[in-house]
Design a protein around this motif. Structure first.
Motif, short mmCIF file in Angstrom:
data_model
loop_
_atom_site.label_atom_id
_atom_site.label_comp_id
_atom_site.label_asym_id
_atom_site.label_seq_id
_atom_site.Cartn_x
_atom_site.Cartn_y
_atom_site.Cartn_z
N THR A 69 -76.86 -15.69 -41.01
CA THR A 69 -78.17 -14.89 -40.23
C THR A 69 -78.75 -16.23 -39.22
O THR A 69 -78.10 -17.25 -39.06
N THR A 70 -79.93 -15.75 -38.79
CA THR A 70 -80.59 -16.83 -37.71
C THR A 70 -82.05 -16.79 -38.15
O THR A 70 -82.62 -15.93 -38.55
N PRO A 122 -78.80 -20.51 -35.72
CA PRO A 122 -77.75 -20.02 -36.68
C PRO A 122 -77.78 -20.90 -37.85
O PRO A 122 -77.91 -22.00 -37.97
#
Lengths: 397, 289
Positions: free
Chosen positions: B46-47, B52
Motif C-alpha cells: 500500500t502507500t 510506498p
C-alpha cells in the motif's frame, strides 16, 4: 530484577552447575527437617537482597537439626539493612580448600559482556585489589569458548593438570549459557569453592534484565520496590521519593534531573523525582499527580518538552484530573513541543497559562513553595496571608 | 555540510503503519526528510502519506536507494528489525524504540560493528541535521540550521537546550541523540570526531548525565579537539543511584559522580554550565556573538 540466592541456585541447578545440597525454608521446624535430611553440619543463610549479609550476622552454622532450628529462630527475627529476614536457605556446610570469585556482567562502555574472575574470592569484591582481578570481554557473536575459559583458569593460577581445571572450564561455559539464556545483567558466584576435587557455587547473585522479563515466564518474580514505586512503574512512571516540598513531574530522565537541578539552584527543595516518560495518558497523569500530592508538596511543577509526548495529551489529562480531583496546591506548568498550541489552548480553558521556559517556571514554583511556608510561620497574619495564597491559586487556575 | 545525515539522505521508516511510526513519518516529512519507503508487516503493497510500503527492507532496497533507516518497532521486535536493516546493507540505523532487552542491544551493536554500520540508539530521540533531515521524534520548530553541533544521552533535555539555543537565534549543524540505554551504538567520542571533521560545525554542546563513564572518556578526546566544547551534566542534585550489583561497581570504580565528570571535562578545557539554560549563554560567548 535481583533474585534471592536460593532462586539463583535453583537456576544454576537446572543448568547442571554444581551447588551445595539444601533448600529454602520459612520456619525453624523446616530448617530442622532439612538439616536432618542433609545429615551433617549445615549453614543457615538469610535470604535478603542485600550484600554484607555475613557481616550483619545473617549467616549461622549448626551441627545438628536442633542447632539448625535454634539458628533459624534467631535469623527469622532479624532485619538486615532494613530488610526483614523471612526466608532462609539451609545447606550442607562445605569443606573449603580455596575460595575463588567469578562473575559475568555487561560492560556498557565496551558494549559487550565481561567475565571477571579472581583467585581471591570470598570477600567483598570491591575490596579485592585490581591486580588480582582477571577481566575478559566476551564477543557477543563468539560467545564463551573453551579457549577463553582455559586462559582465565590459567591466569587464576590453577594448573591445567589440576582436578579443578576441566570443571572450571565447564562451569564458565554453563555460567555464560545461563547469562544469555536467562537475560541476566549479572551472574556472580562469590565464593566459588574448591572442595576436594569438586568445584561448587557456594553463593549465587543473579540479576535479570527487567526489560526481558516478558520472555522469561519460567523465572520466579521478586518485588523489591515499595507498593508506591511499583504502582508508578506499572504505569510507565519512574518515581523516587525525596525530602523537599516541591512536587515535580517531567517527561524524560534527563529533563527531570535538569528540573531538580534548576529548582535546587533557585533555593527550592524537590519532594520527588517523577519521570512520566513518553506518551503518558490520562490514567498515568492522574496517578502521577496522586503520587506527587501524597508527598504533601507546597507547590508542583510540571515540566514538559514534548517529542514523542504530545502536549495536547498531557494538557487534556491534566485538565481532566483537575476537574475530577481538584488541586489543593498551586501548579506551575511549562509546556512546549509537539502539539504545543493545542495543549496550551486546553490548559487555558482550565485557567492555566503555560510557561515557555523551564527556568521561569522553576523560579515560580520555588517562589510559591516558599511563600506558602511563610503562611504557616506567621500565625497572627495567617488569615490574610492564606487568603492571598488562595488568590494566587485561583489566579493560576 | 552536517554530520551523518543531510538533505541527500534517503530514509526508510520501519514500522511506518503503527501509531508512533505514522505520526512521526508525518512530522519528519513536514521537516523535509526525504522518506522514500516504509515497511509494515500488515500493510505491504500500500502507500501511506504517499510513501510506498513494503513487506520487508530487502524489497524496499531493491526498489529504492536507501541510506538510512529509522525504526518504530515495539521492543520485542526491535532487534529483528535492526538486524534486518543492517543485513540489507543500510549503513545508518536509528532505533527509537525503548525498553529493548540489553542482550538484544549487544547483539545489534556487535553485528553493526562487523558490517561497518552505525547504530544510533536504542532509546534515542534520533538525529537532526537542522533544516536538512530529521530521523526520529524531536519536535520540528526547535531545530534551526546553524553551526553548533549537539550530542546527548538524554532526549527531552536536548530539546530543552536546543530550544534555548534556537530562542537565542543560534542554529545547529547536527543534533545527535546517542540513546539512554546502557548499551548503545555510539559513544560521545564517535560523534565528537565527526563534529571535529565537519567544516560547518564551529562549536559543540555535550549533554551528559550522572552514571557511567562516557563523559570521562569523552574528556580524553576533547583534549585533542580544536573546536570549543560546552557541556551540561544533569543530576547535580540527584540522590545517589542504585548500583548494578557488585560487578557493575567494579567497572565504574569511583567514576560516574557529578563532580568527577565536571572535573574531567573542566580539565579538558570544557566550559560546564550549571543549569541547562546557561548553555546558550556560554555558546554565545564562545562564538563571539
Amino acid at each position: 530484577m535481583k533474585m534471592f540466592e536460593y532462586m539463583g541456585k535453583e537456576v544454576f541447578a537446572q543448568f547442571g552447575l554444581p551447588v551445595p545440597k539444601g533448600r529454602m525454608v520459612k520456619s525453624p521446624d523446616e530448617a530442622a527437617q532439612v538439616a536432618a535430611e542433609i545429615g551433617g553440619p549445615v549453614v543457615i543463610k538469610s535470604q535478603v537482597l542485600s550484600g554484607k549479609r555475613g557481616k550483619a550476622g545473617g549467616i549461622k552454622f549448626a551441627d545438628n537439626p536442633e542447632g539448625a532450628k535454634a539458628a533459624a529462630e534467631e535469623l527469622l527475627g532479624m532485619t538486615i539493612q532494613g530488610l526483614p529476614v523471612e526466608i532462609l536457605l539451609v545447606e550442607e556446610k562445605l569443606l573449603i580448600d580455596k575460595e575463588l570469585y567469578l562473575s559475568i556482567t555487561i560492560d556498557g562502555a565496551a558494549k559487550k559482556p565481561v567475565l571477571i574472575a579472581s583467585a581471591h574470592g570470598g570477600m567483598e569484591i570491591e575490596e579485592v585489589a585490581e591486580e588480582y582481578m582477571i577481566k575478559k570481554h566476551i564477543e557477543v557473536e563468539l560467545g564463551m569458548q573453551d579457549f577463553i575459559a582455559r586462559d582465565v583458569v590459567r591466569r587464576m593460577g590453577i594448573s591445567f593438570n589440576s582436578p579443578h581445571s576441566q570443571a572450571l572450564v565447564k562451569l564458565m561455559n554453563t555460567l555464560y549459557k545461563i547469562f544469555t539464556e536467562k537475560d541476566a545483567e549479572l551472574v556472580e558466584i562469590n565464593p566459588l569453592v574448591l572442595s576436594g576435587d569438586k568445584v561448587i557455587a557456594a553463593d549465587a547473585k543473579v540479576t535479570i534484565d527487567d526489560e526481558a522479563l516478558y520472555r522469561q515466564p519460567d523465572l520466579p518474580r521478586v518485588e523489591e520496590r515499595t507498593a508506591t514505586e511499583k504502582a508508578a512503574h506499572d504505569l510507565g512512571l519512574a518515581f523516587v521519593e525525596l525530602d523537599g516540598d516541591i512536587g515535580v513531574m517531567a517527561n524524560g530522565a534527563g529533563i527531570t534531573m535538569g528540573t531538580l537541578d534548576t529548582l535546587t539552584y533557585y533555593g527550592g527543595k524537590p519532594a520527588n523525582f517523577l519521570d512520566a516518560g513518553g506518551g503518558t495518558g490520562e490514567e498515568g497523569t492522574a496517578k502521577a499527580l496522586e503520587l506527587i500530592l501524597a508527598r504533601k508538596p507546597k507547590s508542583i511543577i510540571i515540566n514538559i518538552f514534548g517529542g514523542i509526548t504530545r502536549c495536547d495529551d498531557v494538557a487534556r489529562a491534566f485538565a481532566s484530573v483537575k476537574k475530577k480531583m481538584g488541586m489543593p496546591v498551586p501548579v506551575v506548568i511549562r509546556l512546549v513541543g509537539t502539539n504545543q498550541e493545542a495543549g496550551r489552548a486546553i490548559l487555558k480553558e482550565v485557567g492555566i497559562e503555560a510557561y515557555d521556559f523551564m527556568q521561569d517556571a522553576a523560579k515560580k514554583a520555588v517562589e510559591l513553595a516558599n511563600q506558602k511556608s511563610e503562611v504557616g510561620g506567621q500565625r497572627s497574619e495567617g488569615r490574610g496571608r492564606k487568603a492571598e495564597a488562595r488568590g494566587q491559586r485561583s489566579e493560576r487556575f | 555540510m552536517a554530520i551523518i545525515i543531510d538533505e541527500n539522505t534517503h530514509v526508510i521508516v520501519q514500522g511506518i503503519s503503527g501509531k508512533q511510526g505514522l505520526f512521526h513519518t508525518q512530522q519528519m516529512l513536514a521537516y523535509g526528510t526525504k522518506i522514500v519507503a516504509g515497511t509494515s508487516a500488515s500493510k505491504g503493497g500500500t502507500t501511506l502519506e504517499g510513501i510506498p510500503v513494503y513487506d520487508n527492507v530487502r524489497t524496499a532496497c531493491a526498489n529504492h536507494t536507501i541510506d538510512a533507516s529509522v525504526i518504530f518497532i515495539p521492543a520485542n521486535g526491535a532487534k529483528d528489525a535492526a538486524l534486518e536493516a543492517l543485513e540489507a546493507g543500510i549503513k545508518v540505523v536509528v532505533v527509537v524504540t525503548e525498553h529493548i532487552p540489553v542482550h538484544d542491544e549487544m547483539a545489534v551493536v556487535a553485528y553493526a560493528k562487523r558490517v561497518g554500520a552505525m547504530v544510533i540508539g536504542p532509546n534515542t530521540f534520533g538525529i537532526v541535521s537542522s533544516g536538512k533531515c530529521k530521523m526520529g521524534i524531536p519536535p520540528n520548530p526547535f531545530f534551526i540550521p546553524g553551526s553548533v553541533g549537539v550530542v546527548a544521552r538524554s532526549g527531552t533535555l536536548t530539546y530543552e537546550i536546543v530550544g534555548n539555543l534556537t530562542a537565542q537565534g543560534i542554529g545547529q549543524s547536527t543534533v545527535v541523540g546517542m540513546g539512554g540505554d546502557r548499551v548503545v551504538g555510539l559513544t560521545f567520542v564517535d560523534v565528537l570526531k565527526e563534529f571535529e571533521a565537519d567544516p560547518e560545525t564551529k562549536a559543540v554542546v555535550l549533554i551528559g548525565e550522572i552514571g557511567g563513564n562516557a563523559e570521562e572518556e569523552a574528556s580524553q578526546y576533547i583534549r585533542e579537539m580544536t573546536k570549543p566544547v560546552v557541556a551540561y551534566i544533569a543530576g547535580k542534585s540527584a540522590p545517589a543511584g542504585k548500583r548494578m550489583g557488585h560487578a557493575g561497581a567494579i567497572i565504574e570504580r569511583g567514576k560516574g559522580t557529578y563532580q568527577g565528570k565536571v572535573n574531567a571535562l573542566t580539565e579538558a578545557g570544557v566550559k560546564v554550565a550549571e543549569l541547562p539554560f546557561e548553555v546558550a549563554e556560554i555558546i554565545k560567548d564562545v562564538l563571539g556573538r
